[in-house]
Design an enzyme around this catalytic site. Structure first.
Site, PDB file in Angstrom:
ATOM      1  CE  LYS A   1      -0.308   6.831   6.411  1.00  0.00           C
ATOM      2  NZ  LYS A   1      -1.582   7.527   6.222  1.00  0.00           N
TER       3      LYS A   1
ATOM      4  CG  PHE B   1      -1.721   1.380   1.170  1.00  0.00           C
ATOM      5  CD1 PHE B   1      -2.895   1.193   0.409  1.00  0.00           C
ATOM      6  CD2 PHE B   1      -1.593   2.300   1.693  1.00  0.00           C
ATOM      7  CE1 PHE B   1      -3.901   2.225   0.213  1.00  0.00           C
ATOM      8  CE2 PHE B   1      -2.270   3.479   1.804  1.00  0.00           C
ATOM      9  CZ  PHE B   1      -3.557   3.458   1.009  1.00  0.00           C
TER      10      PHE B   1
ATOM     11  CG  ASP C   1       5.928   3.770   1.494  1.00  0.00           C
ATOM     12  OD1 ASP C   1       5.838   4.544   2.628  1.00  0.00           O
ATOM     13  OD2 ASP C   1       4.972   3.615   1.005  1.00  0.00           O
TER      14      ASP C   1
END
Length: 412
Positions: free
Chosen positions: A267, A153, A238
């Site tokens: 984030k 994802f 990531d």
């Protein structure tokens, strides 16, 4: 329905129900949120419009590592709001250089390319890898390949879903962007077979979050690092969900002593205050860009840099990493007891991050999330039977234990 009966129906609804009905009527249904309407939050707790408090055990998918309303971050934002919030990159501003310098130092790299969202960071990394492949590695034009892992994802943009194996994210959004090779996550031999002379990068999550907090086999990340060095390929990690303290280290790659060529951050970099993301690498990688080849009006804006700089300062002490380590050990020990009791089939994760597979006889992940919400605990499901637990790193042990007690009660 008459206007009178419609008014009667509206007056009989709770405040939350009215908010939810309005949202359902006037916003695209691209999410399926739990039926709670948050009005305020502090630390690890959120309060809804009716005044009921909930323990946040999701932390905005790790965007709220430092808790809701963290005083240091709010003060940094307020101070900057009174000075300047946006210049665009047409001009320098006085927070940009310090943010880039300090973030590069935190990562042990030389350069930073700031963006806004995690998906933008991934898109930027794809462009970086291709440009590097053509200009530095010498791959023939138009032939660059990036190897990714199944179950990944990395966002939901058109390019990113082109290398997703989640049909819910992919279906009906083609035609898809070419240039990607998908291999099983954690399978080093499959990765080795997929790398060719045209491969410019391997892009993986050190821990796959959306897939259910999947931790790769021991030795996988060092193997990826060794392989990419051997073949002259960029290793792009990531760390948008796994990084910045969540797993007990600044970066999840650190658990296996691995340093990738490129970090993707987001984030928690914005502290739950503003969206901030970044691609961080050395000059021989990010130095491929020339003016006009990539950018963002809001990327690296003064407000984002002020908040991001405070995040970097907070992480530099190691306090939050240590807290995630200690509370994470406790979290996984308690969840392990549930697995031993048969109510949970598997627990995965590191630090204050866990994927919990619920035994089918106890309900789906969504059903368990809804039952926990009724008891005042907020988590989120993924892939049917799994719930994710990722509380803010500022949560107290007492609150964590209370949340776990509610989970035990739901599964009793």
């Amino acid at each position: 329905m008459s206007s009178t009966s419609s008014s009667a129906t509206n007056s009989s609804r709770t405040t939350s129900e009215r908010f939810i009905a309005s949202a359902e009527a006037h916003s695209a249904h691209n999410y399926h949120p739990l039926p709670i309407v948050v009005a305020s939050a502090d630390g690890a707790w959120m309060t809804d419009v009716e005044g009921r408090r909930y323990l946040d055990m999701l932390a905005g998918y790790s965007a709220l590592n430092f808790g809701h309303g963290n005083r240091r971050l709010i003060d940094a934002a307020k101070t900057q709001l009174d000075r300047v919030t946006l210049t665009s990159r047409a001009f320098h501003h006085d927070r940009f250089a310090e943010f880039c310098t300090r973030l590069a130092e935190l990562c042990g790299k030389e350069m930073v390319l700031p963006m806004n969202t995690g998906a933008e960071a991934v898109e930027t990394a794809v462009k970086t890898a291709r440009k590097w492949g053509y200009r530095v590695k010498g791959v023939p034009d138009g032939r660059a390949k990036i190897v990714v892992a199944a179950g990944n994802f990395h966002g939901r943009t058109t390019t990113v879903i082109s290398f997703s194996t989640d049909e819910e994210a992919r279906a009906d959004f083609g035609p898809y962007t070419p240039g990607f090779e998908i291999v099983p996550y954690g399978d080093l031999e499959a990765l080795r077979a997929a790398v060719t002379d045209d491969t410019v990068a391997v892009l993986i999550e050190p821990i796959q979050g959306e897939a259910g907090v999947l931790v790769p086999p021991a030795g996988y990340l060092p193997g990826v690092r060794e392989l990419t060095r051997e073949r002259g390929v960029l290793f792009i990690a990531d760390e948008i969900q796994s990084g910045l303290g969540r797993t007990g280290r600044t970066f999840a790659c650190e658990h296996e002593g691995v340093v990738p060529d490129v970090y993707l951050l987001g984030k928690a970099l914005g502290g739950g205050v503003v969206p901030v993301s970044a691609v961080v690498a050395d000059a021989d990688v990010l130095g491929v860009f020339k003016p006009g080849e990539h950018g963002s009006t809001f990327g690296g804006n003064p407000l984002a840099c002020a908040v991001g700089l405070e995040v970097v300062d907070m992480l530099s002490t190691g306090e939050f990493q240590q807290r995630a380590t200690e509370l994470g050990e406790h979290l996984h020990a308690e969840l392990g007891l549930l697995a031993g009791a048969g109510t949970v089939t598997e627990v995965r994760g590191r630090g204050l991050w866990a994927g919990v597979d619920i035994a089918p006889s106890y309900g789906t992940g969504r059903e368990i999330s809804e039952k926990l919400m009724e008891k005042g605990v907020l988590v989120k499901d993924t892939h049917g039977s799994t719930i994710r637990i990722a509380p803010p790193l500022v949560i107290s042990k007492e609150d964590l234990d209370w949340g776990l007690a509610q989970l035990r009660a739901v599964l009793a």
